[in-house]
Design a protein around this motif. Structure first.
Motif, mmCIF file in Angstrom:
data_model
loop_
_atom_site.group_PDB
_atom_site.id
_atom_site.type_symbol
_atom_site.label_atom_id
_atom_site.label_comp_id
_atom_site.label_asym_id
_atom_site.label_seq_id
_atom_site.Cartn_x
_atom_site.Cartn_y
_atom_site.Cartn_z
ATOM 1 N N LEU A 20 0.863 -1.181 0.000
ATOM 2 C CA LEU A 20 0.000 0.000 0.000
ATOM 3 C C LEU A 20 0.899 1.230 0.000
ATOM 4 C CD1 LEU A 20 -2.759 1.429 0.419
ATOM 5 C CD2 LEU A 20 -2.360 1.176 2.888
ATOM 6 N N SER A 59 12.716 5.132 9.279
ATOM 7 C CA SER A 59 12.432 6.538 9.330
ATOM 8 C C SER A 59 10.932 6.852 9.381
ATOM 9 C CB SER A 59 13.037 7.214 8.095
ATOM 10 O OG SER A 59 12.503 6.608 6.922
ATOM 11 N N LYS A 81 18.836 1.668 11.997
ATOM 12 C CA LYS A 81 19.135 0.491 11.165
ATOM 13 C C LYS A 81 20.573 0.637 10.693
ATOM 14 C CE LYS A 81 14.586 0.584 9.097
ATOM 15 N NZ LYS A 81 13.953 1.293 7.978
ATOM 16 N N THR A 100 9.334 -7.185 2.974
ATOM 17 C CA THR A 100 8.675 -6.273 2.028
ATOM 18 C C THR A 100 9.692 -5.568 1.146
ATOM 19 O OG1 THR A 100 6.941 -5.914 3.651
ATOM 20 C CG2 THR A 100 7.071 -4.335 1.840
HETATM 21 P P1 G4P Z 1 7.553 -6.241 9.312
HETATM 22 O O1 G4P Z 1 8.575 -5.540 10.127
HETATM 23 O O2 G4P Z 1 6.158 -6.073 9.837
HETATM 24 O O3 G4P Z 1 7.894 -7.683 9.082
HETATM 25 O O4 G4P Z 1 7.555 -5.546 7.908
HETATM 26 P P2 G4P Z 1 8.476 -5.772 6.638
HETATM 27 O O5 G4P Z 1 9.835 -6.195 7.082
HETATM 28 O O6 G4P Z 1 7.768 -6.635 5.671
HETATM 29 O O7 G4P Z 1 8.544 -4.284 6.101
HETATM 30 C C1 G4P Z 1 9.682 -3.541 6.245
HETATM 31 C C2 G4P Z 1 9.574 -2.164 5.694
HETATM 32 O O8 G4P Z 1 8.555 -2.081 4.691
HETATM 33 C C3 G4P Z 1 9.211 -1.114 6.715
HETATM 34 O O9 G4P Z 1 9.814 0.091 6.289
HETATM 35 C C4 G4P Z 1 7.702 -1.005 6.568
HETATM 36 O O10 G4P Z 1 7.232 0.241 7.027
HETATM 37 C C5 G4P Z 1 7.568 -1.119 5.076
HETATM 38 N N1 G4P Z 1 6.288 -1.623 4.636
HETATM 39 C C6 G4P Z 1 5.734 -2.836 4.887
HETATM 40 N N2 G4P Z 1 4.578 -2.948 4.231
HETATM 41 C C7 G4P Z 1 4.398 -1.783 3.552
HETATM 42 C C8 G4P Z 1 3.378 -1.294 2.690
HETATM 43 O O11 G4P Z 1 2.387 -1.980 2.381
HETATM 44 N N3 G4P Z 1 3.528 -0.039 2.212
HETATM 45 C C9 G4P Z 1 4.603 0.742 2.514
HETATM 46 N N4 G4P Z 1 4.645 1.965 1.994
HETATM 47 N N5 G4P Z 1 5.603 0.307 3.305
HETATM 48 C C10 G4P Z 1 5.483 -0.939 3.822
HETATM 49 P P3 G4P Z 1 11.294 0.395 6.623
HETATM 50 O O12 G4P Z 1 12.229 -0.527 5.938
HETATM 51 O O13 G4P Z 1 11.408 0.378 8.106
HETATM 52 O O14 G4P Z 1 11.563 1.777 6.011
HETATM 53 P P4 G4P Z 1 11.012 3.213 6.350
HETATM 54 O O15 G4P Z 1 9.951 3.476 5.349
HETATM 55 O O16 G4P Z 1 10.477 3.260 7.734
HETATM 56 O O17 G4P Z 1 12.219 4.054 6.209
#
Ligand code: G4P
Length: 191
Positions: A20, A59, A81, A100
């Motif tokens: 999403l 972030s 991270k 993801t």
């Molecule tokens: P989990 O921790 O629940 O297992 O989640 P997962 O590893 O699958 O997801 C990791 C990154 O992907 C996270 O961002 C999370 O916010 C983002 N994410 C997961 N699902 C979605 C989605 O449907 N849409 C969007 N836009 N982001 C998603 P991150 O790596 O921590 O990066 P950041 O965006 O916080 O910098």
């Protein structure tokens, strides 16, 4: 949270199943009035949790977690991270795999900002498989801190994160829960 659901319906995009895009108000451009309401909703729900700190992971968790910390009058701790390990004894670290986005990082927090005995409320933007939240739980345990609760802005309820966290005895409170989605259609869990 009705306002959040409406924004997701109006501005969320599903480029392909499982992802999403909410970069118009949460992940890239951030609507801080919406974040204020998000912070108030978490503060209201976790008012009796006994939390002494709010924590998130950089972030995209920073905006909702920051507004929650402000509403609760608590400090905000941002877990980092890192790609490499720091072995100087100043930090807690644990590996987290992101399904993801792909890849792996070392979830890292300074021991200074996680003294033993704290009760930590973890806030994040998305819950998918719960890997990040389980990494936070491992570090809290290592630091002899307690988890006061988990607050999620958008939960993808068709993925296993909530079930895995609940199995570990955590309370998960999500402001929007998506039952299923595909390009052109987003269906929420009927609360
Ligand atoms: P989990 O921790 O629940 O297992 O989640 P997962 O590893 O699958 O997801 C990791 C990154 O992907 C996270 O961002 C999370 O916010 C983002 N994410 C997961 N699902 C979605 C989605 O449907 N849409 C969007 N836009 N982001 C998603 P991150 O790596 O921590 O990066 P950041 O965006 O916080 O910098």
């Amino acid at each position: 949270m009705e306002e959040l659901r409406q924004r997701i319906m109006r501005e969320g995009r599903v480029p392909h199943e499982d992802i999403l895009m909410v970069d118009a108000f949460l992940n890239h451009q951030v609507d801080m009035e919406l974040m204020r309401a998000v912070g108030s909703a978490f503060a209201e729900h976790f008012r009796e949790s006994g939390a002494t700190r709010v924590a998130t992971i950089e972030s995209s968790g920073i905006a909702p977690a920051g507004m929650t910390a402000l509403a609760m009058g608590l400090p905000l701790v941002i877990f980092k991270k890192l790609s490499g390990s720091l072995e100087d004894g100043t930090v807690y670290q644990t590996p987290v795999v992101s399904f993801t986005k792909g890849g792996r990082y070392l979830l890292t927090v300074s021991r200074r900002f996680l003294p033993a005995g704290e009760r930590v409320l973890f806030i994040d933007d998305f819950l998918a498989r719960g890997e990040a939240a389980r990494g936070v739980m491992r570090l809290l345990q290592e630091a002899s801190c307690a988890l006061a609760g988990i607050g999620i802005v958008i939960e993808k309820s068709f993925q296993p994160g909530r079930a895995l966290l609940e199995q570990s005895g955590c309370e998960v409170f999500s402001l929007a829960r998506i039952a299923s989605m595909k390009p052109g259609s987003i269906i929420f869990v009927d609360e």
